[in-house]
Scaffold this motif. Structure first.
Motif, PDB file in Angstrom:
ATOM      1  N   LYS A 144       1.021  -1.144   0.102  1.00  0.00           N
ATOM      2  CA  LYS A 144       0.048   0.076   0.046  1.00  0.00           C
ATOM      3  C   LYS A 144       1.039   1.264   0.003  1.00  0.00           C
ATOM      4  O   LYS A 144       1.915   1.146   0.476  1.00  0.00           O
ATOM      5  N   ASN A 145       0.327   2.295  -0.340  1.00  0.00           N
ATOM      6  CA  ASN A 145       0.891   3.787  -0.613  1.00  0.00           C
ATOM      7  C   ASN A 145       1.005   4.330   1.012  1.00  0.00           C
ATOM      8  O   ASN A 145       0.496   5.170   1.182  1.00  0.00           O
ATOM      9  N   SER A 274      -1.933   9.841  -2.129  1.00  0.00           N
ATOM     10  CA  SER A 274      -2.635   9.106  -3.476  1.00  0.00           C
ATOM     11  C   SER A 274      -2.314  10.725  -4.404  1.00  0.00           C
ATOM     12  O   SER A 274      -1.861  11.805  -4.114  1.00  0.00           O
ATOM     13  N   ASN A 283      -8.823  12.833 -10.504  1.00  0.00           N
ATOM     14  CA  ASN A 283      -9.037  11.323 -10.270  1.00  0.00           C
ATOM     15  C   ASN A 283      -8.817  10.273 -11.285  1.00  0.00           C
ATOM     16  O   ASN A 283      -9.377   9.808 -11.777  1.00  0.00           O
ATOM     17  N   HIS A 285      -7.059   7.669 -11.178  1.00  0.00           N
ATOM     18  CA  HIS A 285      -7.158   6.342 -10.609  1.00  0.00           C
ATOM     19  C   HIS A 285      -5.695   5.713 -10.883  1.00  0.00           C
ATOM     20  O   HIS A 285      -5.425   4.780 -11.389  1.00  0.00           O
ATOM     21  N   LYS A 287      -3.202   3.845  -8.869  1.00  0.00           N
ATOM     22  CA  LYS A 287      -3.394   3.164  -7.452  1.00  0.00           C
ATOM     23  C   LYS A 287      -2.184   2.833  -7.042  1.00  0.00           C
ATOM     24  O   LYS A 287      -2.171   2.773  -5.592  1.00  0.00           O
ATOM     25  N   LYS A 288      -1.097   2.833  -7.604  1.00  0.00           N
ATOM     26  CA  LYS A 288       0.124   2.638  -6.938  1.00  0.00           C
ATOM     27  C   LYS A 288       1.079   3.738  -7.369  1.00  0.00           C
ATOM     28  O   LYS A 288       2.003   3.746  -8.281  1.00  0.00           O
TER      29      LYS A 288
END
Length: 440
Positions: A144-145, A274, A283, A285, A287-288
């Protein structure tokens, strides 16, 4: 106060303090240091870091371990006999006022632990190197970030709530609410179930549970506000200084604690980074972010966060220094320009800068910028590895002019470097006095 002398004796790459060591005559100036790999420049970084960090240690042994030759965590010079006076000393001055910080394994120097003055200097200063920035995104793609560990190790130990380090309160909260006596006289945790008790003492004990929840919420709210402030300032730097077209967001998450009379389980929070906006796309998207963004962008993020934190924690202290060791390696040239401009035009007013690099071009660029700003309160040093005598140690050359540098290298028996420096001086002389045709 400013750092006027830095004594590093028998520590890491340094051996005895030599009388001609230019670190003994910093005289309150900023330092710009070029050092070849293996020349000992990072020892300067770690010496100051160790000196100030010693004030926060919990026991004398936590300090002694660095200064014991035989210890697993020893930072004593490898050629030391182990009987030498391994120590670090900083002499600070402000006019006629002088203050000395000193640390070693000796009892008299362990009083640095708990010293309010040194702790304040540690909280008000900052140390940034490539490792600090790299750790920000050194995660596997599957992870996870979550930046909590980075903040907990690199940032929060040096941030205050009021007059106290914010992690002092956090460590208390991790232990849970203060225990109370149950009807059997046993020490237990107060729980929410006590709210329904008709026993007067248990109703009072329930208040301790409520107070704990209130304190935990207060700390969490403070951290959320702190992260929001950082985010605003960091995004301003990312977009307006580094000229990147994206924004970051730092979200705080924490799983609720679990409590019973006999057990308390506390969950570490998460600080999730994020990218809510990228190249004009809202936005997007991503994710990583730690694997999507390249290292240059991550360095810009890391520096923007660190600089944002510096703006927030402008504490008063005897010594306020910003020590930077090769942190710009992963930035492209335009962003190196940005960082140098920020350091010289903004942070040089509030901090005494110690800027170190093994990049010759960056050293020359920094010196040019300082000259263009007409800042005269700088000291320029070059560092090389001197193996004369069989034991390597730092060779300092104070940057004055090429001829003086060549003489210093010659006397240090660094003949190749001396000759090359003379060649550069000769070229400069010819370019100054000869016409273009004559130079050809």
């Amino acid at each position: 106060m400013k750092l006027h002398e830095l004594h590093i004796s028998d520590f890491k790459f340094f051996q005895d303090v030599e009388s001609d060591n230019p670190l003994l005559r910093i005289n309150g100036n900023h330092l710009l240091i070029y050092g070849e790999n293996g020349s000992g420049k990072s020892t300067i970084y770690w010496a100051l870091y160790t000196l100030l960090e010693s004030s926060l240690k919990k026991s004398d042994d936590d300090i002694r371990k660095y200064f014991k030759k035989t210890g697993d965590e020893s930072l004593v010079n490898i050629f030391s006999s182990g009987r030498n006076d391994t120590h670090i000393k900083a002499v600070l001055k402000d006019g006629a006022n002088t203050k000395t910080y000193r640390v070693s394994r000796k009892s008299r120097d362990l009083s640095i632990r708990g010293s309010a003055d040194v702790q304040e200097s540690n909280m008000a200063s900052d140390f940034i190197n490539y490792r600090v920035l790299f750790q920000l995104h050194n995660l596997k793609h599957s992870k996870k970030n979550d930046l909590w560990l980075w903040f907990a190790e690199e940032v929060l130990p040096y941030v205050k709530i009021g007059n106290d380090p914010c992690l002092n309160l956090y460590e208390k909260l991790k232990a849970g609410p203060e225990k109370v006596k149950n009807i059997n006289g046993e020490d237990v945790f107060p729980t929410a179930a006590l709210s329904k008790s008709k026993i007067e003492q248990e109703a009072k004990d329930y208040q301790k549970y409520k107070d704990y929840k209130k304190e935990l919420k207060k700390w969490n709210d403070w951290l959320i506000t702190f992260l929001n402030d950082i985010t605003i300032k960091a995004n301003d730097l990312i977009q307006n200084e580094f000229k990147y077209k994206f924004k970051i967001k730092l979200d705080f998450n924490q799983k609720a604690f679990v409590i019973s009379e006999t057990e308390f389980k506390f969950y570490e929070p998460e600080i999730i980074i994020s990218i809510p906006e990228f190249q004009g796309i809202t936005n997007p998207h991503i994710k990583k972010p730690h694997t999507f963004l390249n290292e240059a962008k991550w360095s810009a993020i890391g520096l923007s966060i660190r600089f944002a934190i510096l703006d927030i924690k402008l504490y008063s202290a005897e010594l306020k220094t910003l020590v930077i060791d090769d942190m710009l390696l992963s930035l492209d040239m335009s962003n190196r320009d940005v960082v140098l401009d920020l350091l010289f035009s903004k942070y040089s007013n509030d901090y005494q800068l110690l800027l170190m690099t093994h990049d010759r071009f960056l050293f020359e660029l920094a010196q040019y910028k300082i000259s263009a700003l007409r800042q005269t309160n700088w000291m320029y040093l070059e560092m090389f590895e001197n193996e004369n005598g069989g034991q390597p140690k730092p060779l300092f050359i104070e940057r004055t002019n090429q001829i003086q540098k060549a003489w210093a290298l010659f006397h240090a028996k660094e003949l190749d470097l001396s000759a090359n420096t003379l060649r550069k001086a000769t070229e400069k002389l010819c370019k100054t006095y000869l016409t273009k045709q004559e130079r050809l």
